[in-house]
Scaffold this motif. Structure first.
Motif, PDB file in Angstrom:
ATOM      1  N   GLY A 216       0.642  -1.389  -0.106  1.00 51.67           N
ATOM      2  CA  GLY A 216      -0.099   0.033   0.108  1.00 51.67           C
ATOM      3  C   GLY A 216       0.953   1.469  -0.093  1.00 51.67           C
ATOM      4  O   GLY A 216       0.337   2.468   0.222  1.00 51.67           O
ATOM      5  N   LYS A 217       1.994   1.210  -0.329  1.00 51.41           N
ATOM      6  CA  LYS A 217       3.036   2.456  -0.172  1.00 51.41           C
ATOM      7  C   LYS A 217       3.023   3.072  -1.675  1.00 51.41           C
ATOM      8  O   LYS A 217       4.117   3.190  -2.182  1.00 51.41           O
ATOM      9  CB  LYS A 217       4.274   2.010   0.266  1.00 51.41           C
ATOM     10  CG  LYS A 217       4.368   1.553   1.587  1.00 51.41           C
ATOM     11  CD  LYS A 217       5.679   1.560   2.320  1.00 51.41           C
ATOM     12  CE  LYS A 217       6.027   0.909   3.480  1.00 51.41           C
ATOM     13  NZ  LYS A 217       4.971   1.241   4.592  1.00 51.41           N
ATOM     14  N   ASP A 218       1.955   3.200  -2.380  1.00 53.84           N
ATOM     15  CA  ASP A 218       1.952   3.526  -3.658  1.00 53.84           C
ATOM     16  C   ASP A 218       1.901   5.148  -3.749  1.00 53.84           C
ATOM     17  O   ASP A 218       1.269   5.752  -3.312  1.00 53.84           O
ATOM     18  CB  ASP A 218       0.569   3.178  -4.263  1.00 53.84           C
ATOM     19  CG  ASP A 218       0.682   3.040  -5.752  1.00 53.84           C
ATOM     20  OD1 ASP A 218       1.572   3.557  -6.311  1.00 53.84           O
ATOM     21  OD2 ASP A 218      -0.578   2.782  -6.323  1.00 53.84           O
ATOM     22  N   ASN A 219       3.151   5.655  -4.378  1.00 54.79           N
ATOM     23  CA  ASN A 219       3.324   7.088  -4.509  1.00 54.79           C
ATOM     24  C   ASN A 219       4.136   7.092  -5.833  1.00 54.79           C
ATOM     25  O   ASN A 219       4.604   6.211  -6.428  1.00 54.79           O
ATOM     26  CB  ASN A 219       4.000   7.672  -3.283  1.00 54.79           C
ATOM     27  CG  ASN A 219       5.189   6.941  -3.200  1.00 54.79           C
ATOM     28  OD1 ASN A 219       6.113   6.800  -3.758  1.00 54.79           O
ATOM     29  ND2 ASN A 219       5.366   6.655  -1.777  1.00 54.79           N
ATOM     30  N   ALA A 220       4.448   8.570  -6.225  1.00 55.86           N
ATOM     31  CA  ALA A 220       5.372   8.734  -7.470  1.00 55.86           C
ATOM     32  C   ALA A 220       6.620   8.193  -7.431  1.00 55.86           C
ATOM     33  O   ALA A 220       7.231   7.891  -8.376  1.00 55.86           O
ATOM     34  CB  ALA A 220       5.015  10.355  -7.739  1.00 55.86           C
TER      35      ALA A 220
ATOM     36  N   HIS B  33       4.208   1.592 -14.852  1.00 58.19           N
ATOM     37  CA  HIS B  33       4.567   1.992 -13.685  1.00 58.19           C
ATOM     38  C   HIS B  33       5.063   3.702 -13.886  1.00 58.19           C
ATOM     39  O   HIS B  33       4.741   4.435 -12.995  1.00 58.19           O
ATOM     40  CB  HIS B  33       5.933   1.299 -12.948  1.00 58.19           C
ATOM     41  CG  HIS B  33       5.466   0.237 -12.329  1.00 58.19           C
ATOM     42  ND1 HIS B  33       4.538  -0.196 -11.306  1.00 58.19           N
ATOM     43  CD2 HIS B  33       5.876  -1.138 -12.780  1.00 58.19           C
ATOM     44  CE1 HIS B  33       4.306  -1.394 -11.065  1.00 58.19           C
ATOM     45  NE2 HIS B  33       5.121  -2.075 -11.946  1.00 58.19           N
ATOM     46  N   LEU B  34       5.621   3.843 -14.894  1.00 62.35           N
ATOM     47  CA  LEU B  34       5.816   5.284 -15.190  1.00 62.35           C
ATOM     48  C   LEU B  34       4.770   6.091 -15.456  1.00 62.35           C
ATOM     49  O   LEU B  34       4.491   7.229 -15.019  1.00 62.35           O
ATOM     50  CB  LEU B  34       6.975   5.477 -16.350  1.00 62.35           C
ATOM     51  CG  LEU B  34       8.212   4.839 -15.966  1.00 62.35           C
ATOM     52  CD1 LEU B  34       9.097   4.692 -17.068  1.00 62.35           C
ATOM     53  CD2 LEU B  34       9.043   5.893 -15.018  1.00 62.35           C
ATOM     54  N   LEU B  35       3.619   5.648 -16.007  1.00 68.86           N
ATOM     55  CA  LEU B  35       2.413   6.155 -16.329  1.00 68.86           C
ATOM     56  C   LEU B  35       1.618   6.369 -15.005  1.00 68.86           C
ATOM     57  O   LEU B  35       1.275   7.710 -14.960  1.00 68.86           O
ATOM     58  CB  LEU B  35       1.467   5.338 -17.277  1.00 68.86           C
ATOM     59  CG  LEU B  35       1.500   5.595 -18.710  1.00 68.86           C
ATOM     60  CD1 LEU B  35       0.786   4.338 -19.414  1.00 68.86           C
ATOM     61  CD2 LEU B  35       1.260   6.916 -19.088  1.00 68.86           C
TER      62      LEU B  35
ATOM     63  N   PHE C 108       0.514  10.599 -10.615  1.00 66.32           N
ATOM     64  CA  PHE C 108       0.735  10.890  -9.184  1.00 66.32           C
ATOM     65  C   PHE C 108       1.151  12.362  -9.412  1.00 66.32           C
ATOM     66  O   PHE C 108       0.727  13.264  -8.414  1.00 66.32           O
ATOM     67  CB  PHE C 108       1.781   9.901  -8.374  1.00 66.32           C
ATOM     68  CG  PHE C 108       1.004   9.040  -7.702  1.00 66.32           C
ATOM     69  CD1 PHE C 108       0.162   8.859  -6.548  1.00 66.32           C
ATOM     70  CD2 PHE C 108       1.261   7.678  -7.892  1.00 66.32           C
ATOM     71  CE1 PHE C 108      -0.475   8.097  -6.044  1.00 66.32           C
ATOM     72  CE2 PHE C 108       0.790   6.538  -7.619  1.00 66.32           C
ATOM     73  CZ  PHE C 108      -0.152   6.579  -6.361  1.00 66.32           C
ATOM     74  N   ASP C 109       2.108  12.536 -10.143  1.00 63.67           N
ATOM     75  CA  ASP C 109       2.659  13.927 -10.283  1.00 63.67           C
ATOM     76  C   ASP C 109       2.917  14.289 -11.677  1.00 63.67           C
ATOM     77  O   ASP C 109       4.118  13.887 -12.354  1.00 63.67           O
ATOM     78  CB  ASP C 109       4.138  13.849  -9.497  1.00 63.67           C
ATOM     79  CG  ASP C 109       5.014  15.078  -9.361  1.00 63.67           C
ATOM     80  OD1 ASP C 109       4.384  16.186  -9.965  1.00 63.67           O
ATOM     81  OD2 ASP C 109       5.776  15.029  -8.604  1.00 63.67           O
ATOM     82  N   PRO C 110       2.302  15.108 -12.200  1.00 64.59           N
ATOM     83  CA  PRO C 110       2.164  15.269 -13.623  1.00 64.59           C
ATOM     84  C   PRO C 110       3.480  16.210 -13.863  1.00 64.59           C
ATOM     85  O   PRO C 110       3.898  16.562 -15.101  1.00 64.59           O
ATOM     86  CB  PRO C 110       0.995  16.142 -14.046  1.00 64.59           C
ATOM     87  CG  PRO C 110       0.191  15.810 -12.841  1.00 64.59           C
ATOM     88  CD  PRO C 110       0.819  15.316 -11.693  1.00 64.59           C
ATOM     89  N   GLY C 111       3.952  16.882 -12.717  1.00 63.09           N
ATOM     90  CA  GLY C 111       5.173  17.650 -13.300  1.00 63.09           C
ATOM     91  C   GLY C 111       6.619  17.009 -12.937  1.00 63.09           C
ATOM     92  O   GLY C 111       7.520  17.500 -12.982  1.00 63.09           O
ATOM     93  N   TYR C 112       6.630  15.580 -12.710  1.00 62.82           N
ATOM     94  CA  TYR C 112       7.587  14.753 -12.637  1.00 62.82           C
ATOM     95  C   TYR C 112       8.532  14.757 -14.099  1.00 62.82           C
ATOM     96  O   TYR C 112       8.261  13.595 -14.602  1.00 62.82           O
ATOM     97  CB  TYR C 112       7.405  13.323 -12.050  1.00 62.82           C
ATOM     98  CG  TYR C 112       8.417  12.623 -11.313  1.00 62.82           C
ATOM     99  CD1 TYR C 112       9.572  12.612 -11.909  1.00 62.82           C
ATOM    100  CD2 TYR C 112       8.198  11.970 -10.203  1.00 62.82           C
ATOM    101  CE1 TYR C 112      10.579  11.842 -10.893  1.00 62.82           C
ATOM    102  CE2 TYR C 112       9.084  11.200  -9.217  1.00 62.82           C
ATOM    103  CZ  TYR C 112      10.241  11.413  -9.980  1.00 62.82           C
ATOM    104  OH  TYR C 112      11.223  10.612  -9.167  1.00 62.82           O
TER     105      TYR C 112
END
Length: 109
Positions: free
Chosen positions: A13-17, A39-41, A46-50
């Motif tokens: 459950g540690k899903d993040n960018a 995964h990159l999608l 999560f973070d469109p600015g990444y």
């Protein structure tokens, strides 16, 4: 950290960018482009600015022989990099986009 450890974190459950970027990079480095894309999608959602994620996503699409999706990822990545002032990522993606266009022009001309 290896793929199994990263996948275990995701399952817990540690899903993040950052985790998704790590998984995407790990799969890309192993030559598993379709897994990397997944995964990159998720990372870019999560973070469109990444911008680094967009850059690697484009490379993963290219490795999967999906040039149109690669160009789309880099276009979005360029916008993200410009917004954040990430000049290095912007420069790298511009080179990648130009390379694709040059290759396409050489094939058609």
């Amino acid at each position: 950290m290896n793929i199994a450890a990263l996948e275990a974190m995701l399952q817990n459950g540690k899903d993040n960018a950052l985790l998704r970027f790590g998984l995407g990079k790990a799969y890309f480095d192993e030559g598993q482009a379709s897994q990397a894309v997944t995964h990159l999608l998720a990372c870019t959602q999560f973070d469109p600015g990444y911008s680094a994620a967009w850059k690697l996503l484009g490379k993963a699409y290219l490795q999967s022989h999906n040039t149109a999706a690669a160009l789309d990822a880099w276009t979005q990545g360029l916008a993200a990099a410009q917004t954040k002032g990430d000049k290095q990522a912007e420069k790298e993606m511009l080179v990648l986009v130009r390379r694709i266009h040059k290759s396409a022009n050489n094939q058609h001309g």
